[in-house]
Design a protein around this motif. Structure first.
Motif, short mmCIF file in Angstrom:
data_model
loop_
_atom_site.label_atom_id
_atom_site.label_comp_id
_atom_site.label_asym_id
_atom_site.label_seq_id
_atom_site.Cartn_x
_atom_site.Cartn_y
_atom_site.Cartn_z
N THR A 11 0.84 -1.21 0.00
CA THR A 11 0.00 0.00 0.00
C THR A 11 0.87 1.25 0.00
O THR A 11 2.09 1.17 0.09
CB THR A 11 -0.91 0.06 1.25
N ASN A 12 0.20 2.40 -0.02
CA ASN A 12 0.92 3.68 0.05
C ASN A 12 0.87 4.24 1.48
O ASN A 12 1.07 5.43 1.69
CB ASN A 12 0.30 4.68 -0.94
N VAL A 30 -5.91 5.00 4.84
CA VAL A 30 -5.73 3.75 4.09
C VAL A 30 -6.56 2.66 4.75
O VAL A 30 -6.54 2.49 5.98
CB VAL A 30 -4.23 3.35 4.06
N SER A 46 -7.31 5.51 0.27
CA SER A 46 -6.91 4.40 -0.60
C SER A 46 -7.41 3.11 0.02
O SER A 46 -7.29 2.91 1.25
CB SER A 46 -5.40 4.35 -0.75
N TYR A 64 -7.66 -1.20 -0.12
CA TYR A 64 -7.00 -2.42 -0.59
C TYR A 64 -7.74 -3.62 -0.02
O TYR A 64 -7.83 -3.77 1.20
CB TYR A 64 -5.54 -2.45 -0.09
N THR A 66 -7.89 0.25 -9.38
CA THR A 66 -6.79 0.95 -10.04
C THR A 66 -5.77 -0.08 -10.51
O THR A 66 -5.15 0.03 -11.55
CB THR A 66 -6.09 1.92 -9.05
N GLN A 70 -6.72 -2.91 -5.56
CA GLN A 70 -6.18 -1.66 -5.03
C GLN A 70 -6.91 -0.47 -5.64
O GLN A 70 -6.98 -0.35 -6.87
CB GLN A 70 -4.68 -1.59 -5.34
N TRP A 87 -6.73 3.54 -5.45
CA TRP A 87 -5.91 4.62 -4.93
C TRP A 87 -6.73 5.89 -4.77
O TRP A 87 -7.42 6.32 -5.71
CB TRP A 87 -4.71 4.88 -5.85
N ARG A 121 -4.53 12.26 -4.31
CA ARG A 121 -3.31 12.63 -3.60
C ARG A 121 -3.55 13.94 -2.85
O ARG A 121 -4.27 14.82 -3.35
CB ARG A 121 -2.17 12.86 -4.59
#
Length: 380
Positions: free
Chosen positions: A186-187, A299, A334, A336, A353, A369, A371, A374
């Motif tokens: 993940t981010n 997240v 985001s 997941y 995504t 996933q 996203w 941003r």
């Protein structure tokens, strides 16, 4: 001892994740199916066991050669320098596996390797007869793949997924190594909110907290190689000291776990306490359709029910639809999700995504996933 060759074993599909962890420890490595090989000093045995979150175990590679006859297997195994690693009183059972190889009888391969190692050790220690095998454990594995025999000694003991914090678990617990993999893909960074809406016994939130505070996953357990006489005790002490020095216990974290089953919430709370995160992770009984938040840029990582059992499918499909609706307003988050359900994107109401094939035990799953937007760049 000088340099040793180590193999970090990995579940199918996550070799790249394990390889990145190995590189982050400072070791160059090569990647093959299910294994990451690297050459390093003996301290790497301690460090890789303590730090690798996504590997299954760390094996010490003793030799590799082609073997299509039992004679060849015996002679080439015997020629390896077993006495350099295995002390005279060691316990050294042999396990094995054979894939697409002429020598397909695993039990025969095991007994031949055992006899060859005994011969080699008899010569090394200048003794006749069998060995007592009352000392530390050196578990040897002979793995044949397309007629190539790889001989290793296990340095981990119980698998690395056994972190030592799981006092209780549910029916289908997620392996800690897979939970760590899901987070690594993940981010997420420790300054962002983190939510697991299907937390079960709390494995994903606990692994997130370990990652967030840079706590080595092996900090709370022992390894079989700690009893090996050729790894100086001071090397293990240094490796454990590094774990202590690099942990960031003051890193504030916003981690939450929800589950529809109050019994799982109790188990998760106990497990988090065992791992030292009683005050850090917040668990709550809640269904995913009730999720709401006013925090941005979080997240969500989840391993929801897959609906593989008879009678569960419709219920799970409705839950996926409700989940899609509940998450839709939070477009900066985001998301997941790991599931084996082939229609997940359709039910969720949105194409992913990106998706990635992963195995949860023997179940082939996809990691979907989504996203989020941003955050805006800070304008000076």
């Amino acid at each position: 001892m000088g340099k040793v060759t180590l193999i970090a074993t990995a579940a199918m599909g996550i070799e790249a994740v394990v390889a990145k962890e190995v590189k982050d420890l400072g070791y160059d490595c090569t990647v093959e199916n299910g294994k990451i090989t690297f050459v390093a000093d003996e301290k790497a045995i301690c460090r890789s066991n303590l730090w690798l979150r996504t590997a299954d175990r760390i094996k010490l590679k003793i030799g590799e050669f082609k073997a299509t006859t039992f004679d060849e297997l015996f002679e080439k195994t015997k020629a390896l320098n077993w006495g350099q690693y295995i002390p005279e009183d060691a316990e050294f059972p042999v396990i094995g596996k054979s894939v697409k190889s002429t020598l397909f009888s695993v039990s025969d391969c095991q007994s031949i390797v055992k006899k060859a190692v005994v011969d080699s050790l008899q010569k090394h220690y200048r003794k006749t007869g069998w060995f007592e095998e009352t000392g530390p454990l050196f578990r040897i594995e002979v793995a044949l793949h397309k007629d190539i025999a790889t001989l290793t000694i296990d340095t981990s003991g119980v698998g690395l997924h056994k972190r030592g914090y799981r006092a209780g678990q549910g029916e289908a617990p997620l392996k800690e190594t897979l939970a760590a993999t899901l987070i690594k893909l993940t981010n997420w960074t420790p300054d962002k909110p983190f939510v697991d809406p299907f937390c079960g016994s709390g494995t994903i939130p606990i692994e997130a907290a370990l990652i967030g505070q840079n706590i080595a996953p092996g900090f709370n357990r022992d390894f079989v190689s700690e009893r090996w006489n050729w790894i100086d005790k001071s090397i293990w002490q240094e490796a454990r000291q590094e774990v202590e020095d690099l942990a960031n216990y003051d890193q504030p974290l916003d981690i939450q776990g929800f589950d529809i089953d109050h019994r799982m919430i109790n188990i998760a709370t106990n497990n988090a306490e065992e791992a030292g995160f009683a005050d850090i992770i917040k668990f709550k009984q809640m269904q995913v359709s009730d999720f709401t938040t006013n925090k941005p840029y979080g997240v969500i990582v989840g391993n929801p029910p897959y609906g593989e059992r008879i009678g569960e499918k419709r219920e799970v499909e409705n839950m996926y639809k409700a989940m899609g609706k509940a998450f839709a307003p939070h477009d900066t988050w985001s998301i997941y999700m790991l599931t084996s359900h082939p229609e997940f994107e359709k039910l969720y109401g949105k194409p992913a995504t990106k998706k990635r094939k992963l195995f949860n035990g023997f179940i082939r799953t996809d990691y979907y996933q989504y996203w989020g937007k941003r955050p805006p760049r800070n304008v000076e």
